[in-house]
Design a protein around this motif. Sequence first.
Motif, PDB file in Angstrom:
ATOM      1  N   MET A 189    -101.436 -45.492  25.685  1.00 16.80           N
ATOM      2  CA  MET A 189    -100.729 -45.784  24.473  1.00 16.80           C
ATOM      3  C   MET A 189     -99.241 -45.440  24.598  1.00 16.80           C
ATOM      4  SD  MET A 189    -103.515 -44.431  21.671  1.00 16.80           S
ATOM      5  CE  MET A 189    -102.968 -45.327  20.237  1.00 16.80           C
ATOM      6  N   VAL A 190     -98.975 -44.284  25.196  1.00 21.92           N
ATOM      7  CA  VAL A 190     -97.583 -43.867  25.352  1.00 21.92           C
ATOM      8  C   VAL A 190     -96.853 -44.824  26.277  1.00 21.92           C
ATOM      9  CG1 VAL A 190     -96.075 -42.022  26.178  1.00 21.92           C
ATOM     10  CG2 VAL A 190     -98.105 -41.451  24.860  1.00 21.92           C
ATOM     11  N   ARG A 191     -97.513 -45.231  27.349  1.00 21.22           N
ATOM     12  CA  ARG A 191     -96.871 -46.139  28.302  1.00 21.22           C
ATOM     13  C   ARG A 191     -96.498 -47.470  27.675  1.00 21.22           C
ATOM     14  NH1 ARG A 191    -100.659 -44.955  33.505  1.00 21.22           N
ATOM     15  NH2 ARG A 191     -99.574 -43.082  34.161  1.00 21.22           N
ATOM     16  N   ARG A 192     -97.257 -47.920  26.706  1.00 25.35           N
ATOM     17  CA  ARG A 192     -96.930 -49.200  26.077  1.00 25.35           C
ATOM     18  C   ARG A 192     -96.069 -49.033  24.835  1.00 25.35           C
ATOM     19  NH1 ARG A 192    -100.409 -50.360  21.787  1.00 25.35           N
ATOM     20  NH2 ARG A 192    -102.359 -49.201  21.812  1.00 25.35           N
ATOM     21  N   GLY A 193     -95.648 -47.805  24.528  1.00 20.48           N
ATOM     22  CA  GLY A 193     -94.709 -47.571  23.444  1.00 20.48           C
ATOM     23  C   GLY A 193     -95.331 -47.267  22.097  1.00 20.48           C
ATOM     24  N   ALA A 194     -96.630 -47.044  22.043  1.00 20.77           N
ATOM     25  CA  ALA A 194     -97.294 -46.721  20.780  1.00 20.77           C
ATOM     26  C   ALA A 194     -97.271 -45.205  20.566  1.00 20.77           C
ATOM     27  CB  ALA A 194     -98.714 -47.260  20.792  1.00 20.77           C
ATOM     28  N   HIS A 195     -96.065 -44.661  20.500  1.00 25.76           N
ATOM     29  CA  HIS A 195     -95.898 -43.206  20.418  1.00 25.76           C
ATOM     30  C   HIS A 195     -96.527 -42.609  19.161  1.00 25.76           C
ATOM     31  CE1 HIS A 195     -92.480 -44.591  22.984  1.00 25.76           C
ATOM     32  NE2 HIS A 195     -93.117 -43.762  23.788  1.00 25.76           N
ATOM     33  N   ALA A 196     -96.289 -43.239  18.019  1.00 21.61           N
ATOM     34  CA  ALA A 196     -96.812 -42.705  16.752  1.00 21.61           C
ATOM     35  C   ALA A 196     -98.343 -42.744  16.726  1.00 21.61           C
ATOM     36  CB  ALA A 196     -96.238 -43.488  15.572  1.00 21.61           C
ATOM     37  N   ASP A 197     -98.924 -43.792  17.273  1.00 22.32           N
ATOM     38  CA  ASP A 197    -100.387 -43.892  17.314  1.00 22.32           C
ATOM     39  C   ASP A 197    -100.989 -42.872  18.276  1.00 22.32           C
ATOM     40  OD1 ASP A 197    -100.293 -46.026  15.537  1.00 22.32           O
ATOM     41  OD2 ASP A 197    -100.281 -47.530  17.139  1.00 22.32           O
ATOM     42  N   ALA A 198    -100.287 -42.584  19.350  1.00 26.32           N
ATOM     43  CA  ALA A 198    -100.794 -41.678  20.374  1.00 26.32           C
ATOM     44  C   ALA A 198    -100.700 -40.208  19.961  1.00 26.32           C
ATOM     45  CB  ALA A 198    -100.031 -41.889  21.680  1.00 26.32           C
ATOM     46  N   GLU A 199     -99.708 -39.877  19.153  1.00 23.87           N
ATOM     47  CA  GLU A 199     -99.471 -38.460  18.835  1.00 23.87           C
ATOM     48  C   GLU A 199    -100.696 -37.718  18.306  1.00 23.87           C
ATOM     49  OE1 GLU A 199     -96.719 -35.491  16.136  1.00 23.87           O
ATOM     50  OE2 GLU A 199     -96.397 -37.650  15.971  1.00 23.87           O
ATOM     51  N   PRO A 200    -101.386 -38.201  17.251  1.00 23.99           N
ATOM     52  CA  PRO A 200    -102.526 -37.413  16.754  1.00 23.99           C
ATOM     53  C   PRO A 200    -103.662 -37.292  17.773  1.00 23.99           C
ATOM     54  CG  PRO A 200    -102.343 -39.501  15.554  1.00 23.99           C
ATOM     55  CD  PRO A 200    -101.140 -39.391  16.436  1.00 23.99           C
ATOM     56  N   LEU A 201    -103.870 -38.331  18.550  1.00 22.34           N
ATOM     57  CA  LEU A 201    -104.917 -38.275  19.579  1.00 22.34           C
ATOM     58  C   LEU A 201    -104.558 -37.268  20.667  1.00 22.34           C
ATOM     59  CD1 LEU A 201    -105.602 -42.097  19.871  1.00 22.34           C
ATOM     60  CD2 LEU A 201    -106.950 -40.408  18.618  1.00 22.34           C
ATOM     61  N   LEU A 202    -103.298 -37.252  21.050  1.00 20.14           N
ATOM     62  CA  LEU A 202    -102.860 -36.324  22.090  1.00 20.14           C
ATOM     63  C   LEU A 202    -102.859 -34.882  21.588  1.00 20.14           C
ATOM     64  CD1 LEU A 202    -100.070 -38.513  23.662  1.00 20.14           C
ATOM     65  CD2 LEU A 202    -102.176 -37.744  24.781  1.00 20.14           C
ATOM     66  N   ARG A 203    -102.531 -34.679  20.322  1.00 14.43           N
ATOM     67  CA  ARG A 203    -102.617 -33.328  19.752  1.00 14.43           C
ATOM     68  C   ARG A 203    -104.063 -32.827  19.791  1.00 14.43           C
ATOM     69  NH1 ARG A 203     -98.116 -31.158  17.680  1.00 14.43           N
ATOM     70  NH2 ARG A 203     -96.419 -32.564  17.136  1.00 14.43           N
ATOM     71  N   ALA A 204    -104.995 -33.697  19.447  1.00 17.11           N
ATOM     72  CA  ALA A 204    -106.407 -33.324  19.509  1.00 17.11           C
ATOM     73  C   ALA A 204    -106.830 -33.016  20.944  1.00 17.11           C
ATOM     74  CB  ALA A 204    -107.271 -34.444  18.931  1.00 17.11           C
ATOM     75  N   ALA A 205    -106.345 -33.813  21.888  1.00 19.38           N
ATOM     76  CA  ALA A 205    -106.663 -33.572  23.306  1.00 19.38           C
ATOM     77  C   ALA A 205    -106.081 -32.241  23.773  1.00 19.38           C
ATOM     78  CB  ALA A 205    -106.136 -34.715  24.166  1.00 19.38           C
ATOM     79  N   CYS A 206    -104.881 -31.915  23.315  1.00 17.96           N
ATOM     80  CA  CYS A 206    -104.274 -30.618  23.661  1.00 17.96           C
ATOM     81  C   CYS A 206    -105.103 -29.480  23.090  1.00 17.96           C
ATOM     82  CB  CYS A 206    -102.841 -30.538  23.145  1.00 17.96           C
ATOM     83  SG  CYS A 206    -101.672 -31.547  24.045  1.00 17.96           S
ATOM     84  N   ASP A 207    -105.553 -29.635  21.845  1.00 14.41           N
ATOM     85  CA  ASP A 207    -106.378 -28.604  21.211  1.00 14.41           C
ATOM     86  C   ASP A 207    -107.704 -28.417  21.939  1.00 14.41           C
ATOM     87  OD1 ASP A 207    -104.401 -28.224  19.323  1.00 14.41           O
ATOM     88  OD2 ASP A 207    -105.395 -29.444  17.779  1.00 14.41           O
ATOM     89  N   ASP A 208    -108.204 -29.499  22.553  1.00 15.11           N
ATOM     90  CA  ASP A 208    -109.459 -29.428  23.303  1.00 15.11           C
ATOM     91  C   ASP A 208    -109.261 -28.942  24.738  1.00 15.11           C
ATOM     92  OD1 ASP A 208    -110.937 -30.251  21.147  1.00 15.11           O
ATOM     93  OD2 ASP A 208    -111.015 -32.361  21.766  1.00 15.11           O
ATOM     94  N   GLY A 209    -108.023 -28.666  25.115  1.00 14.97           N
ATOM     95  CA  GLY A 209    -107.760 -28.103  26.437  1.00 14.97           C
ATOM     96  C   GLY A 209    -107.608 -29.095  27.563  1.00 14.97           C
ATOM     97  N   HIS A 210    -107.375 -30.362  27.264  1.00 18.62           N
ATOM     98  CA  HIS A 210    -107.166 -31.346  28.333  1.00 18.62           C
ATOM     99  C   HIS A 210    -105.836 -31.048  29.030  1.00 18.62           C
ATOM    100  CE1 HIS A 210    -110.596 -33.893  27.439  1.00 18.62           C
ATOM    101  NE2 HIS A 210    -110.367 -33.607  26.173  1.00 18.62           N
ATOM    102  N   MET A 211    -105.891 -30.846  30.323  1.00 14.56           N
ATOM    103  CA  MET A 211    -104.740 -30.366  31.098  1.00 14.56           C
ATOM    104  C   MET A 211    -103.561 -31.340  31.114  1.00 14.56           C
ATOM    105  SD  MET A 211    -105.811 -27.401  32.434  1.00 14.56           S
ATOM    106  CE  MET A 211    -104.846 -27.100  33.863  1.00 14.56           C
ATOM    107  N   GLU A 212    -103.811 -32.642  31.077  1.00 14.56           N
ATOM    108  CA  GLU A 212    -102.738 -33.623  31.170  1.00 14.56           C
ATOM    109  C   GLU A 212    -102.143 -33.996  29.813  1.00 14.56           C
ATOM    110  OE1 GLU A 212    -103.500 -36.913  33.890  1.00 14.56           O
ATOM    111  OE2 GLU A 212    -105.234 -35.785  34.611  1.00 14.56           O
ATOM    112  N   ALA A 213    -102.815 -33.637  28.741  1.00 15.80           N
ATOM    113  CA  ALA A 213    -102.391 -34.043  27.405  1.00 15.80           C
ATOM    114  C   ALA A 213    -101.011 -33.511  26.993  1.00 15.80           C
ATOM    115  CB  ALA A 213    -103.444 -33.654  26.379  1.00 15.80           C
TER     116      ALA A 213
END
Length: 130
Positions: A1-25
């Motif tokens: 999503m970030v690579r295609r420029g959907a930054h706003a759509d990606a943010e909540p998903l990436l925050r959840a991934a960070c909270d779940d401990g995903h190393m690349e998030a």
Amino acid sequence: MVRRGAHADAEPLLRAACDDGHMEAPYWLAKALRGLGRTEEAEPWLRRAVEAHPEVVRGYGGMTRLALPDPRRELAEVLTELGRAEAGAAGGCAPWPPPGRPGAAPPGPRWAGRGLRFLIPAGPAGGCAP
């Protein structure tokens, strides 16, 4: 999503991934925040990405490892944008010649222009490998 420029759509998903401990998030969340113009908010996420990067790299092998983005470079760019450049933010200066190879010639420009410049540095600059 970030690579295609959907930054706003990606943010909540990436925050959840960070909270779940995903190393690349954290890296991708920082990229999304930068894409939204929230550079200052991206800084702590990039710092987390820099801390996690050695572990992330260990999870990949071969040529895939070489294609992984280095969050230190992105952190250095963010710090520069914010006017808070720190020594060593981009990984510092690599000694030349490399340890254990006292007579090693620097990698030449033979790869320049072939899309591999990021893989093989052009050679020493001021005593450091770029």
